[in-house]
Design an enzyme around this catalytic site. Sequence first.
Site, PDB file in Angstrom:
ATOM      1  N   TYR A 161      -1.243   8.551  -2.511  1.00  0.00           N
ATOM      2  CA  TYR A 161      -1.331   8.286  -3.947  1.00  0.00           C
ATOM      3  C   TYR A 161      -2.555   8.977  -4.573  1.00  0.00           C
ATOM      4  CZ  TYR A 161       2.117   4.428  -4.072  1.00  0.00           C
ATOM      5  OH  TYR A 161       3.247   3.663  -4.049  1.00  0.00           O
ATOM      6  N   ASP A 190       0.867  -1.194   0.000  1.00  0.00           N
ATOM      7  CA  ASP A 190       0.000   0.000   0.000  1.00  0.00           C
ATOM      8  C   ASP A 190       0.898   1.237   0.000  1.00  0.00           C
ATOM      9  OD1 ASP A 190      -2.308   1.600   0.148  1.00  0.00           O
ATOM     10  OD2 ASP A 190      -2.205   1.698   2.333  1.00  0.00           O
ATOM     11  N   SER A 191       0.267   2.386  -0.209  1.00  0.00           N
ATOM     12  CA  SER A 191       1.014   3.644  -0.105  1.00  0.00           C
ATOM     13  C   SER A 191       1.392   3.931   1.346  1.00  0.00           C
ATOM     14  CB  SER A 191       0.146   4.788  -0.635  1.00  0.00           C
ATOM     15  OG  SER A 191      -1.054   4.849   0.119  1.00  0.00           O
ATOM     16  N   CYS A 211      -4.468  -1.584  -1.899  1.00  0.00           N
ATOM     17  CA  CYS A 211      -4.688  -0.158  -2.140  1.00  0.00           C
ATOM     18  C   CYS A 211      -5.650  -0.030  -3.322  1.00  0.00           C
ATOM     19  CB  CYS A 211      -3.346   0.497  -2.460  1.00  0.00           C
ATOM     20  SG  CYS A 211      -3.451   2.231  -2.898  1.00  0.00           S
ATOM     21  N   ASN A 212      -6.812   0.541  -3.062  1.00  0.00           N
ATOM     22  CA  ASN A 212      -7.814   0.707  -4.127  1.00  0.00           C
ATOM     23  C   ASN A 212      -7.291   1.612  -5.235  1.00  0.00           C
ATOM     24  OD1 ASN A 212     -10.738  -0.252  -2.917  1.00  0.00           O
ATOM     25  ND2 ASN A 212      -9.327   0.395  -1.324  1.00  0.00           N
ATOM     26  N   THR A 213      -6.532   2.648  -4.840  1.00  0.00           N
ATOM     27  CA  THR A 213      -6.014   3.612  -5.814  1.00  0.00           C
ATOM     28  C   THR A 213      -5.011   2.929  -6.740  1.00  0.00           C
ATOM     29  OG1 THR A 213      -6.248   5.248  -4.053  1.00  0.00           O
ATOM     30  CG2 THR A 213      -4.987   5.911  -5.990  1.00  0.00           C
ATOM     31  N   CYS A 230     -11.168   2.836   0.323  1.00  0.00           N
ATOM     32  CA  CYS A 230      -9.733   3.085   0.541  1.00  0.00           C
ATOM     33  C   CYS A 230      -9.373   2.337   1.819  1.00  0.00           C
ATOM     34  CB  CYS A 230      -9.490   4.585   0.702  1.00  0.00           C
ATOM     35  SG  CYS A 230      -7.832   4.995   1.304  1.00  0.00           S
TER      36      CYS A 230
HETATM   37  N1  DGL Z   1      -4.894   2.893   0.967  1.00  0.00           N
HETATM   38  C1  DGL Z   1      -4.957   3.538  -0.320  1.00  0.00           C
HETATM   39  C2  DGL Z   1      -6.261   3.146  -1.043  1.00  0.00           C
HETATM   40  O1  DGL Z   1      -6.854   2.143  -0.689  1.00  0.00           O
HETATM   41  C3  DGL Z   1      -4.737   5.000  -0.112  1.00  0.00           C
HETATM   42  C4  DGL Z   1      -4.281   5.729  -1.330  1.00  0.00           C
HETATM   43  C5  DGL Z   1      -3.544   7.018  -1.058  1.00  0.00           C
HETATM   44  O2  DGL Z   1      -2.377   6.942  -0.715  1.00  0.00           O
HETATM   45  O3  DGL Z   1      -4.139   8.071  -1.283  1.00  0.00           O
HETATM   46  O4  DGL Z   1      -6.686   3.784  -1.968  1.00  0.00           O
END
Ligand code: DGL
Length: 263
Positions: A39, A7-8, A70-72, A180
């Site tokens: 992200y 993840d980010s 991470c969804n993004t 997220c």
């Molecule tokens: N946990 C990431 C997600 O699920 C966060 C993305 C981000 O860093 O903005 O999208």
Amino acid sequence: MKIGVFDSGIGGLSTLHQIMHTLPDEEYVFYADVDHVPYGEKTKEEVLQYVDEAVQFMVSRKCKAIVLACNTATSVAITPMRQKYKLPIIGIEPAVKPAVMHHGNKRIMVIATPITAREAKLANLIHRFDEEGNVDVVPMPGLVRLAQDCDFVSEHVMEYLNAAFAGYDLTQYSELVLGCTHYNYFKDTFSMIFPKDIEIVDGNQGVANNLKNILKTCGIINLSTPEHQDSVEYYYSGHLVSDQKELEKIHKLHERLERMLQI
Ligand code: DGL
């Protein structure tokens, strides 16, 4: 061989936490790209490059499968990553389908980062399952930053959320979809803002089940207890986390996530 969870930032710990409940006999590499979080406020091209670097790193650590927790990252990078690398790569997307199945006669709110909210992947997902137009998507720029600061329950968070939801009548909603992985830390705070019977849905259990099935199908599931006591190696943007204080912080986050599972 290990499973890479990426993840980010700290959001992916919520996915790792759930996966470790489902697959306790595996060993893990957790990679948080803290140098580039959040992200959701970057360009697609930047996110694609960061994800590629992280996946390359986890492949070099001999991971047998990788979870984009991470969804993004999933929304912009899953297809190119699957084309480039040979190992199984599992993504996460907002749990729209279960929410549509449970919503009764009320509405469904999907909250997500700005990139996830505007990408075609989410629009296609909603188009597939939401035939009656009951889903509203609300981007939450800034909420990942609050999570990274471990600010989960405070006046400041309340102010942020009240402003983000200002145009919505929250009594109309029966489902809140966490689009997220960072948002799992705020479940108790969301419960204070939404009606009592709100159902908060996330994609982590789905990812854990999916991962287990893929490992079984590929014949690479581990059924014996790991040799090491510490079954997770934590990395921040490619650097092993060995600082005791930082590891203690991660431990505390897991404790919070365990409490959030009860909500
Ligand atoms: N946990 C990431 C997600 O699920 C966060 C993305 C981000 O860093 O903005 O999208």
